[in-house]
Motif scaffolding. Structure first.
Motif, PDB file in Angstrom:
ATOM      1  N   MET A  66       0.846  -1.173   0.000  1.00 30.08           N
ATOM      2  CA  MET A  66       0.000   0.000   0.000  1.00 30.08           C
ATOM      3  C   MET A  66       0.895   1.241   0.000  1.00 30.08           C
ATOM      4  O   MET A  66       1.831   1.350   0.777  1.00 30.08           O
ATOM      5  CB  MET A  66      -0.903  -0.013   1.252  1.00 30.08           C
ATOM      6  N   SER A  67       0.601   2.187  -0.867  1.00 28.27           N
ATOM      7  CA  SER A  67       1.394   3.414  -0.949  1.00 28.27           C
ATOM      8  C   SER A  67       1.057   4.342   0.219  1.00 28.27           C
ATOM      9  O   SER A  67       0.042   4.176   0.899  1.00 28.27           O
ATOM     10  CB  SER A  67       1.120   4.130  -2.274  1.00 28.27           C
ATOM     11  N   LYS A  68       1.934   5.343   0.450  1.00 23.90           N
ATOM     12  CA  LYS A  68       1.694   6.332   1.510  1.00 23.90           C
ATOM     13  C   LYS A  68       0.382   7.057   1.256  1.00 23.90           C
ATOM     14  O   LYS A  68      -0.385   7.323   2.170  1.00 23.90           O
ATOM     15  CB  LYS A  68       2.836   7.357   1.568  1.00 23.90           C
TER      16      LYS A  68
ATOM     17  N   GLN B 103      -2.291   5.966  -0.254  1.00 23.60           N
ATOM     18  CA  GLN B 103      -3.406   5.072   0.082  1.00 23.60           C
ATOM     19  C   GLN B 103      -3.562   4.936   1.602  1.00 23.60           C
ATOM     20  O   GLN B 103      -4.674   4.870   2.113  1.00 23.60           O
ATOM     21  CB  GLN B 103      -3.209   3.702  -0.569  1.00 23.60           C
ATOM     22  N   GLU B 104      -2.415   4.900   2.313  1.00 20.63           N
ATOM     23  CA  GLU B 104      -2.467   4.818   3.783  1.00 20.63           C
ATOM     24  C   GLU B 104      -3.191   6.028   4.369  1.00 20.63           C
ATOM     25  O   GLU B 104      -4.089   5.887   5.198  1.00 20.63           O
ATOM     26  CB  GLU B 104      -1.047   4.789   4.369  1.00 20.63           C
ATOM     27  N   PHE B 105      -2.772   7.216   3.918  1.00 16.65           N
ATOM     28  CA  PHE B 105      -3.384   8.436   4.433  1.00 16.65           C
ATOM     29  C   PHE B 105      -4.854   8.532   4.028  1.00 16.65           C
ATOM     30  O   PHE B 105      -5.698   8.940   4.817  1.00 16.65           O
ATOM     31  CB  PHE B 105      -2.626   9.680   3.968  1.00 16.65           C
TER      32      PHE B 105
ATOM     33  N   ALA C 258      -6.890   6.082   3.529  1.00 18.79           N
ATOM     34  CA  ALA C 258      -7.631   5.140   4.375  1.00 18.79           C
ATOM     35  C   ALA C 258      -7.823   5.707   5.786  1.00 18.79           C
ATOM     36  O   ALA C 258      -8.899   5.555   6.390  1.00 18.79           O
ATOM     37  CB  ALA C 258      -6.900   3.799   4.433  1.00 18.79           C
ATOM     38  N   GLN C 259      -6.784   6.377   6.311  1.00 20.27           N
ATOM     39  CA  GLN C 259      -6.903   6.988   7.643  1.00 20.27           C
ATOM     40  C   GLN C 259      -7.981   8.076   7.650  1.00 20.27           C
ATOM     41  O   GLN C 259      -8.790   8.154   8.575  1.00 20.27           O
ATOM     42  CB  GLN C 259      -5.562   7.589   8.082  1.00 20.27           C
TER      43      GLN C 259
END
Length: 168
Positions: free
Chosen positions: A1-3, A5-7, A9-10
């Motif tokens: 998961m890319s950064k 996508q992480e952010f 999702a958060q």
């Protein structure tokens, strides 16, 4: 998961349950924390400027008002040094050193050498002068305390602590 996508999702996790169309204070706090992490990731190179902007736009679409980038005026270093030198020649500077000595005694700590006390007092004065110079450039944020019985007002700046006394 890319950064990114992480952010993303958060942000989704924080905003998936919204009461009406507004964020709770807790959600705002969480989103501001994420915004800080996004800024750090962008500075660190793990997130592009475009991805950063898309994520911040997503937060704005959810109703989060992000603080605008700082447009702090630049302090004129020569003028600051001049004002600091003037302060260090005043009796007030000696009184501030005396206050530092009293503070060390009150805390039960050994008093450092005079040169270190001078540097400490000058560093504090420098911070205060910088704040005042920024405030002078931006304009003070005055708060008025009126004394109608005596026909006076005291204006105090909420940013730098400067005071003005007026008679009316």
């Amino acid at each position: 998961m890319s950064k990114y996508q992480e952010f993303d999702a958060q942000i989704f996790d924080v905003t998936k349950i919204m009461m009406g169309f507004s964020l709770t204070d807790g959600q705002k706090i969480e989103l501001l924390k994420i915004a800080g992490e996004i800024e750090a990731a962008c500075r660190g190179g793990s997130l592009s400027a475009d991805e950063r902007q898309q994520l911040l736009d997503t937060m704005a679409d959810c109703g989060l008002e992000l603080p605008q980038p700082s447009t702090e005026p630049v302090v004129d270093e020569a003028k600051l040094q001049e004002r600091l030198a003037q302060y260090m020649e005043l009796e007030l500077f000696q009184m501030d050193i005396g206050d530092l000595i009293s503070d060390y005694h009150a805390q039960g700590l050994p008093v450092p050498p005079m040169e270190q006390l001078r540097e400490e007092a000058a560093a504090e004065a420098r911070k205060c002068l910088e704040t005042m110079m920024v405030c002078e450039a931006k304009g003070h944020l005055w708060k008025e305390t009126a004394d109608p019985e005596n026909g006076t007002s005291t204006l105090s700046c909420r940013r730098c602590g400067a005071e003005e006394h007026l008679r009316w």
